[in-house]
Design an enzyme around this catalytic site. Structure first.
Site, mmCIF file in Angstrom:
data_model
loop_
_atom_site.group_PDB
_atom_site.id
_atom_site.type_symbol
_atom_site.label_atom_id
_atom_site.label_comp_id
_atom_site.label_asym_id
_atom_site.label_seq_id
_atom_site.Cartn_x
_atom_site.Cartn_y
_atom_site.Cartn_z
ATOM 1 N N CYS A 1 0.806 -1.218 0.000
ATOM 2 C CA CYS A 1 0.000 0.000 0.000
ATOM 3 C C CYS A 1 0.840 1.270 0.000
ATOM 4 O O CYS A 1 0.292 2.371 -0.108
ATOM 5 C CB CYS A 1 -0.932 0.008 1.213
ATOM 6 S SG CYS A 1 -1.888 -1.511 1.380
ATOM 7 N N PHE B 1 1.568 -3.446 4.067
ATOM 8 C CA PHE B 1 1.870 -4.769 4.603
ATOM 9 C C PHE B 1 3.327 -5.119 4.295
ATOM 10 O O PHE B 1 3.837 -4.855 3.204
ATOM 11 C CB PHE B 1 0.958 -5.829 3.972
ATOM 12 C CG PHE B 1 -0.466 -5.779 4.459
ATOM 13 C CD1 PHE B 1 -0.805 -5.198 5.663
ATOM 14 C CD2 PHE B 1 -1.487 -6.334 3.696
ATOM 15 C CE1 PHE B 1 -2.110 -5.159 6.114
ATOM 16 C CE2 PHE B 1 -2.803 -6.309 4.134
ATOM 17 C CZ PHE B 1 -3.115 -5.724 5.339
ATOM 18 N N GLU C 1 -1.182 4.720 13.995
ATOM 19 C CA GLU C 1 -0.816 5.914 13.236
ATOM 20 C C GLU C 1 -1.119 7.189 14.027
ATOM 21 O O GLU C 1 -0.328 8.138 14.020
ATOM 22 C CB GLU C 1 -1.548 5.950 11.900
ATOM 23 C CG GLU C 1 -1.156 7.165 11.061
ATOM 24 C CD GLU C 1 -1.786 7.189 9.682
ATOM 25 O OE1 GLU C 1 -1.372 8.023 8.854
ATOM 26 O OE2 GLU C 1 -2.697 6.371 9.426
ATOM 27 N N HIS D 1 -9.798 2.039 -0.276
ATOM 28 C CA HIS D 1 -8.349 1.822 -0.253
ATOM 29 C C HIS D 1 -7.890 1.320 -1.619
ATOM 30 O O HIS D 1 -8.200 0.203 -2.020
ATOM 31 C CB HIS D 1 -8.002 0.811 0.836
ATOM 32 C CG HIS D 1 -6.542 0.733 1.154
ATOM 33 N ND1 HIS D 1 -5.557 1.264 0.338
ATOM 34 C CD2 HIS D 1 -5.877 0.166 2.208
ATOM 35 C CE1 HIS D 1 -4.382 1.046 0.869
ATOM 36 N NE2 HIS D 1 -4.544 0.384 2.005
ATOM 37 N N LYS E 1 -9.470 7.859 2.679
ATOM 38 C CA LYS E 1 -9.964 6.511 2.369
ATOM 39 C C LYS E 1 -11.401 6.320 2.873
ATOM 40 O O LYS E 1 -12.081 5.393 2.440
ATOM 41 C CB LYS E 1 -9.050 5.451 2.981
ATOM 42 C CG LYS E 1 -7.695 5.320 2.305
ATOM 43 C CD LYS E 1 -6.890 4.180 2.921
ATOM 44 C CE LYS E 1 -5.506 4.056 2.283
ATOM 45 N NZ LYS E 1 -4.606 5.159 2.685
ATOM 46 N N HIS F 1 -2.705 7.797 6.439
ATOM 47 C CA HIS F 1 -2.892 6.517 5.746
ATOM 48 C C HIS F 1 -4.249 5.931 6.135
ATOM 49 O O HIS F 1 -5.034 5.539 5.276
ATOM 50 C CB HIS F 1 -1.766 5.556 6.104
ATOM 51 C CG HIS F 1 -1.908 4.210 5.479
ATOM 52 N ND1 HIS F 1 -1.803 4.009 4.113
ATOM 53 C CD2 HIS F 1 -2.162 2.982 6.015
ATOM 54 C CE1 HIS F 1 -1.990 2.720 3.838
ATOM 55 N NE2 HIS F 1 -2.212 2.083 4.972
#
Length: 432
Positions: free
Chosen positions: A188, A419, A337, A360, A355, A326
């Site tokens: 991502c 990831f 985060e 996403h 998002k 994010h």
């Protein structure tokens, strides 16, 4: 060995001998880099204007998939493109590209046109297009075709369609770029890493113009099933437009979406010389890896990337007005985060989680959210976060909700975490 301190390397890239049109081998570590072109195709719109307008309006494009192949999936929520790339591309070129390549081409051509199609020697033009999954649709389709009708029916274009560097290669061929065609694959964070790599290439003196971005076309049976099985996706089928809920107490995962974004990056002096519009300056970047867990993020890694971005951009925490987080809407990720932002920036920055509206876009997310950040700076407006009805009490950052916030945005960062522990942060400032 420290690359930055080396006489042979700059930001990890080897210094190259002089090329046609190069600035006498000068290493451009202190030369500004500006964003002069923007392009995208998303679930919100077929271009930058329609996507940005939809984002500010808080419109959600998320729907429940009703195609036959999706009806037995545990999760059927998705953000589909608002316009098919085949409506834009010529039929012959489209059939030789995977869907992720098609939409990368659409976004890159938009960005190039928006920048005024800069006149640049091919040896001074580079392309960096990231993707998380690459040509997955081609891989699955060709496997099914081979199983059903034999290997002789596999497309002669299968390899060039499924390879992850396909989008970068396609765009470089289209533009005639010979300074490099790179394809970061960092889940991502891929799209953001592409833009960070573009800055490094320009500062190293390898090119004068870079087209950088990210792309993903991941709405398919296998990918949807795989992300659902790992527990990453929201399952709010009864209210699809409320499914993506970053920072909300009731968040239960993200919504998969498809799309691509691209920017044109230029040396500021070159852009000024040709009278180009500069949307913003790409001031700095930060990258780190968690080495912590495959899917569980680390606040330490995120803090490191944020601080690198600020330091390399000559910025302090107090300079950051806005953060495009994010924030995918996962229970653990959003909380980590938020804590990383408090530690590295402080409580004053205005945070948004786009998002919540777009879904996403995996490998395309970092590029598209970088464009949102650039537009926030250029227009002095911060989009609102959708679906934040009950803020997680452990999230202490200041999140913009309700309606867009109009305020002077002089500096902002865009976070992208993937990831595998990939952390990329882009720092932008208002151009003079």
């Amino acid at each position: 060995m420290s690359y930055e301190a080396s006489d042979d390397y700059f930001l990890g890239y080897p210094k190259l001998p002089d090329l046609p049109g190069s600035p006498d081998g000068e290493v451009l570590g202190t030369t500004g880099v500006v964003v002069t072109g923007l392009g995208m195709t998303t679930p919100l719109g077929a271009d930058v204007h329609s996507t940005w307008t939809g984002l500010l309006a808080g419109e959600s494009p998320v729907t429940v998939l009703d195609e036959p192949w999706a009806r037995d999936l545990p999760v059927r929520l998705a953000g589909r493109l608002s316009q098919e790339p085949t409506e834009v591309l010529h039929r012959v070129e489209a059939r030789r590209m995977d869907r992720c390549q098609q939409i990368a081409m659409v976004a890159a051509r938009q960005a190039w046109a928006d920048a005024g199609a800069p006149t640049v020697a091919p040896e001074r033009l580079a392309v960096v297009i990231g993707t998380g999954l690459g040509g997955g649709k081609t891989l699955v389709d060709q496997h099914d075709l081979s199983s059903a009708k034999g290997p002789g029916r596999v497309s002669p274009f299968a390899v060039t369609m499924l390879m992850p560097n396909g989008p970068a290669a396609a765009v470089s061929l289209d533009l005639g770029a010979r300074a490099g065609a790179h394809a970061p694959t960092s889940a991502c964070a891929s799209g953001a890493e592409a833009i960070a790599m573009g800055l490094a290439i320009l500062r190293a003196g390898r090119a004068d113009v870079v087209v950088a971005g990210g792309t993903e076309a991941c709405i398919g049976r296998l990918s949807m099933a795989a992300f659902a099985r790992m527990g990453a996706l929201s399952s709010r089928h009864d209210e699809p437009q409320s499914a993506s809920r970053p920072f909300d107490s009731a968040r239960d995962g993200f919504v998969m979406a498809e799309g691509a974004g691209a920017v044109v990056l230029e040396r500021a002096d070159s852009a000024r010389a040709r009278g180009a519009r500069a949307y913003a300056t790409l001031a700095g970047t930060g990258m780190s890896s968690d080495a912590h867990a495959m899917t569980a993020p680390s606040a330490d890694g995120q803090i490191s990337a944020i601080r690198q971005a600020l330091s390399s951009g000559g910025l302090g925490p107090q300079d950051i007005v806005h953060v495009n987080a994010h924030a995918p809407g996962t229970p653990v990720g959003d909380r980590i985060e938020a804590s990383a932002l408090l530690e590295s920036i402080g409580p004053h920055a205005l945070v948004t989680a786009t998002k919540s509206i777009t879904g996403h876009l995996i490998g395309g997310a970092g590029a598209i959210e970088a464009i949102f950040t650039v537009l926030s700076i250029f227009n002095d407006v911060i989009p609102a976060t959708r679906n934040l009805d009950d803020k997680d009490p452990e999230v202490k950052v200041d999140i913009v909700t309700g309606s867009p916030r109009h305020t002077k945005v002089t500096a902002a960062i865009s976070n992208s975490f993937g990831f595998g522990g990939h952390n990329v942060v882009l720092a932008f400032t208002k151009s003079a």
